[in-house]
Design a protein around this motif. Structure first.
Motif, PDB file in Angstrom:
ATOM      1  N   ASN A  72       0.849  -1.180   0.000  1.00  0.00           N
ATOM      2  CA  ASN A  72       0.000   0.000   0.000  1.00  0.00           C
ATOM      3  C   ASN A  72       0.887   1.234   0.000  1.00  0.00           C
ATOM      4  O   ASN A  72       1.724   1.371   0.882  1.00  0.00           O
ATOM      5  CB  ASN A  72      -0.903  -0.017   1.231  1.00  0.00           C
ATOM      6  CG  ASN A  72      -2.063   0.926   1.107  1.00  0.00           C
ATOM      7  OD1 ASN A  72      -2.274   1.494   0.065  1.00  0.00           O
ATOM      8  ND2 ASN A  72      -2.793   1.078   2.181  1.00  0.00           N
ATOM      9  N   PRO A  73       0.824   2.134  -0.931  1.00  0.00           N
ATOM     10  CA  PRO A  73      -0.099   2.189  -2.055  1.00  0.00           C
ATOM     11  C   PRO A  73       0.362   1.274  -3.193  1.00  0.00           C
ATOM     12  O   PRO A  73       1.553   1.140  -3.424  1.00  0.00           O
ATOM     13  CB  PRO A  73      -0.035   3.651  -2.492  1.00  0.00           C
ATOM     14  CG  PRO A  73       1.336   4.092  -2.131  1.00  0.00           C
ATOM     15  CD  PRO A  73       1.696   3.327  -0.882  1.00  0.00           C
ATOM     16  N   PRO A  74      -0.578   0.647  -3.881  1.00  0.00           N
ATOM     17  CA  PRO A  74      -0.200  -0.214  -5.004  1.00  0.00           C
ATOM     18  C   PRO A  74       0.313   0.616  -6.167  1.00  0.00           C
ATOM     19  O   PRO A  74      -0.095   1.748  -6.372  1.00  0.00           O
ATOM     20  CB  PRO A  74      -1.509  -0.918  -5.370  1.00  0.00           C
ATOM     21  CG  PRO A  74      -2.575  -0.026  -4.860  1.00  0.00           C
ATOM     22  CD  PRO A  74      -2.012   0.687  -3.667  1.00  0.00           C
ATOM     23  N   GLY A 118       5.957  -4.326  -4.668  1.00  0.00           N
ATOM     24  CA  GLY A 118       5.986  -5.781  -4.662  1.00  0.00           C
ATOM     25  C   GLY A 118       4.740  -6.346  -3.998  1.00  0.00           C
ATOM     26  O   GLY A 118       3.787  -5.615  -3.697  1.00  0.00           O
ATOM     27  N   ILE A 119       4.741  -7.649  -3.784  1.00  0.00           N
ATOM     28  CA  ILE A 119       3.624  -8.308  -3.108  1.00  0.00           C
ATOM     29  C   ILE A 119       4.181  -9.253  -2.048  1.00  0.00           C
ATOM     30  O   ILE A 119       5.365  -9.574  -2.050  1.00  0.00           O
ATOM     31  CB  ILE A 119       2.726  -9.091  -4.092  1.00  0.00           C
ATOM     32  CG1 ILE A 119       3.504 -10.205  -4.774  1.00  0.00           C
ATOM     33  CG2 ILE A 119       2.067  -8.179  -5.087  1.00  0.00           C
ATOM     34  CD1 ILE A 119       2.650 -11.148  -5.583  1.00  0.00           C
ATOM     35  N   THR A 120       3.318  -9.677  -1.169  1.00  0.00           N
ATOM     36  CA  THR A 120       3.658 -10.667  -0.157  1.00  0.00           C
ATOM     37  C   THR A 120       2.725 -11.858  -0.336  1.00  0.00           C
ATOM     38  O   THR A 120       1.511 -11.686  -0.417  1.00  0.00           O
ATOM     39  CB  THR A 120       3.479 -10.089   1.259  1.00  0.00           C
ATOM     40  OG1 THR A 120       4.291  -8.930   1.378  1.00  0.00           O
ATOM     41  CG2 THR A 120       3.879 -11.100   2.306  1.00  0.00           C
TER      42      THR A 120
END
Length: 115
Positions: A15-17, A22-24
């Motif tokens: 956040n913010p995308p 990246g992602i988890t």
């Protein structure tokens, strides 16, 4: 060996995308949870990509075979880059087409790449 279960993988976006975020991935195996951080240029396996897109594993496999998703073989496993998944989600799933892709959805894209 059990069957592939993308529903046991949770995807948490930063956040913010954005394109540089990246992602988890949180993978649940029996009673334990395993957390994996994927950077913006990282690769996901097809089952992780299915969890990211909210589709089944066979659907993601079909997208790769149709040429809608570009994959790379790393260590003998078909992997898809996170940026490629975001492009696919933006172009095919969120933008206009939504829902189910039709039989010749990737035909014009395949024609462009072979020329």
């Amino acid at each position: 060996m059990g069957r592939a279960r993308p529903d046991l993988i949770r995807v948490l976006e930063e956040n913010p995308p954005g394109p540089k975020a990246g992602i988890t991935l949180v993978r649940r195996v029996r009673t334990r949870e395993y957390v994996t951080e994927i950077g913006p240029r990282g690769y996901l396996s097809q089952i992780e990509a299915a969890a990211f897109l909210g589709k089944s594993l066979m659907t993601v496999n079909r997208y790769v075979r149709l040429g809608l998703l570009k994959d790379a073989t790393r260590y003998g496993i078909s992997m898809i880059q996170l940026a490629e998944l975001r492009r696919f989600r933006r172009e095919y799933l969120e933008g206009g087409q939504g829902g189910r892709l039709r039989r010749n959805a990737g035909a014009e894209r395949r024609r462009k790449t072979t020329s």
